[in-house]
Design a protein around this motif. Structure first.
Motif, PDB file in Angstrom:
ATOM      1  N   GLU A   1      -4.254   6.138   3.098  1.00  0.00           N
ATOM      2  CA  GLU A   1      -5.699   6.475   2.901  1.00  0.00           C
ATOM      3  C   GLU A   1      -6.481   5.630   2.496  1.00  0.00           C
ATOM      4  N   TYR A   2      -6.099   4.893   1.386  1.00  0.00           N
ATOM      5  CA  TYR A   2      -6.570   3.984   0.487  1.00  0.00           C
ATOM      6  C   TYR A   2      -6.553   2.481   0.684  1.00  0.00           C
ATOM      7  N   ARG A   3      -6.048   2.153   1.773  1.00  0.00           N
ATOM      8  CA  ARG A   3      -5.223   0.849   2.245  1.00  0.00           C
ATOM      9  C   ARG A   3      -6.345  -0.340   2.008  1.00  0.00           C
ATOM     10  N   ASP A   4      -7.930   0.022   2.757  1.00  0.00           N
ATOM     11  CA  ASP A   4      -8.915  -1.116   2.259  1.00  0.00           C
ATOM     12  C   ASP A   4      -9.123  -1.164   0.932  1.00  0.00           C
ATOM     13  N   ASN A   5      -9.368  -0.260   0.309  1.00  0.00           N
ATOM     14  CA  ASN A   5      -9.987  -0.210  -1.122  1.00  0.00           C
ATOM     15  C   ASN A   5      -8.571  -0.938  -1.965  1.00  0.00           C
TER      16      ASN A   5
ATOM     17  N   VAL B   1       0.850  -1.232  -0.071  1.00  0.00           N
ATOM     18  CA  VAL B   1      -0.055   0.027   0.021  1.00  0.00           C
ATOM     19  C   VAL B   1       0.675   1.204  -0.142  1.00  0.00           C
TER      20      VAL B   1
ATOM     21  N   ILE C   1      -6.343  -3.235  -1.034  1.00  0.00           N
ATOM     22  CA  ILE C   1      -6.313  -4.506  -0.523  1.00  0.00           C
ATOM     23  C   ILE C   1      -7.545  -5.308  -1.290  1.00  0.00           C
ATOM     24  N   ALA C   2      -8.649  -4.904  -1.199  1.00  0.00           N
ATOM     25  CA  ALA C   2     -10.046  -5.504  -1.635  1.00  0.00           C
ATOM     26  C   ALA C   2      -9.717  -5.548  -3.282  1.00  0.00           C
TER      27      ALA C   2
ATOM     28  N   THR D   1      -6.796  -7.839  -4.287  1.00  0.00           N
ATOM     29  CA  THR D   1      -6.958  -9.368  -3.870  1.00  0.00           C
ATOM     30  C   THR D   1      -7.999  -9.858  -5.090  1.00  0.00           C
TER      31      THR D   1
END
Length: 284
Positions: free
Chosen positions: A42-46, A38, A48-49, A52
């Motif tokens: 700020e955009y970590r979750d997006n 990452v 990773i999703a 993946t």
């Protein structure tokens, strides 16, 4: 925020990049190992999703194949003293313009008294701004950062400052607006409520230009972030919601010091060795 995924395959590397709509990379994944990095927290979750999901789709749809032969990385010639940009002072290009302008003292005084705008006055203000920002950036050396000033490009323009360190690479554009107010929107900048200026767009273009050069010689992705630094302003208001350019006043560039996790110490030195070589930029 919807991220777009692009694939990057060069020098034996195979990666998927998660990008903002304007093309700014905020994360990447190694297709072979599945590791995800990452770049912007700020955009970590997006990041990773989306990566993946693409990694899974890629593993199901791509048949095993022979690994491509790594491409030979371009090599710069040995650096001479004339090629070493690390000796450039802040505003080096503007100093040269002022030295070659041939404007005499009397002409300068008359222009100032008549408040008549001249190219000389613009260069002088620009030089003063670059000196101030350069002094602030040089303080970051103790935090593991490398700094270059006034990098000449092929079309008689230059990169005011380049900052290389553990937090990545930052292409820094200095704007000196003494005792003026500055308003920054998503894609435009107004000085004293004047006409919109394309500072942000030009900064993004410059950062992409820098990234192309560094990646060409380094052989690995080099994220480059654009930065606008305003000098001498009375007020700086940033109202952008999707701005992909960092915006600071000169004393605020110290906020870059603690950034890390983008480049290893070895990569920092490799990027810096390319960036300081004048011939790397001759066709940029």
């Amino acid at each position: 925020m919807e991220l777009r995924v692009t694939r990057w395959k060069r020098y034996g590397q195979d990666r998927l990049y998660a990008n903002l709509p304007d093309g700014t990379a905020v994360g990447w994944a190694d297709v072979r190992t599945g590791d995800i990095t990452v770049l912007v927290a700020e955009y970590r979750d997006n990041v990773i999703a989306v990566l993946t999901h693409h990694l899974r789709s890629n593993s199901q749809s791509v048949m095993p194949q022979r690994a491509p032969e790594p491409e030979a990385r371009p090599i710069l010639p040995p650096m001479t003293l004339a090629d070493d940009l690390s000796t450039n002072r802040p505003g080096e290009s503007l100093r040269d313009l002022l030295d070659k302008s041939g404007v005499g003292l009397i002409e300068r005084v008359v222009s100032q008294l008549l408040r008549r705008p001249t190219g000389w006055e613009s260069w002088r203000k620009g030089l003063e701004g670059e000196r101030k920002v350069g002094a602030e950036l040089n303080r970051l050396a103790r935090h593991g950062w490398r700094v270059l000033h006034s990098i000449p490009l092929a079309d008689k323009v230059d990169v005011d400052h380049l900052l290389v360190g553990p937090g990545g690479v930052f292409s820094i554009n200095t704007k000196h607006h003494h005792k003026k107010s500055v308003w920054v929107g998503d894609d435009s900048v107004k000085v004293n409520r004047g006409k919109p200026e394309p500072y942000a767009r030009k900064s993004r273009a410059e950062a992409k230009r820098v990234a192309r050069v560094l990646e060409h010689y380094c052989g690995f992705p080099v994220p480059v972030e654009p930065v606008l630094v305003f000098v001498g302003v009375t007020d700086l208001k940033v109202v952008a919601t999707q701005l992909s350019v960092r915006v600071y006043q000169e004393r605020q560039v110290a906020a870059l010091a603690p950034l890390s996790g983008v480049l290893t110490a070895e990569q920092v030195e490799q990027v810096y060795s390319v960036a300081r070589h004048r011939q790397a930029w001759s066709q940029a």
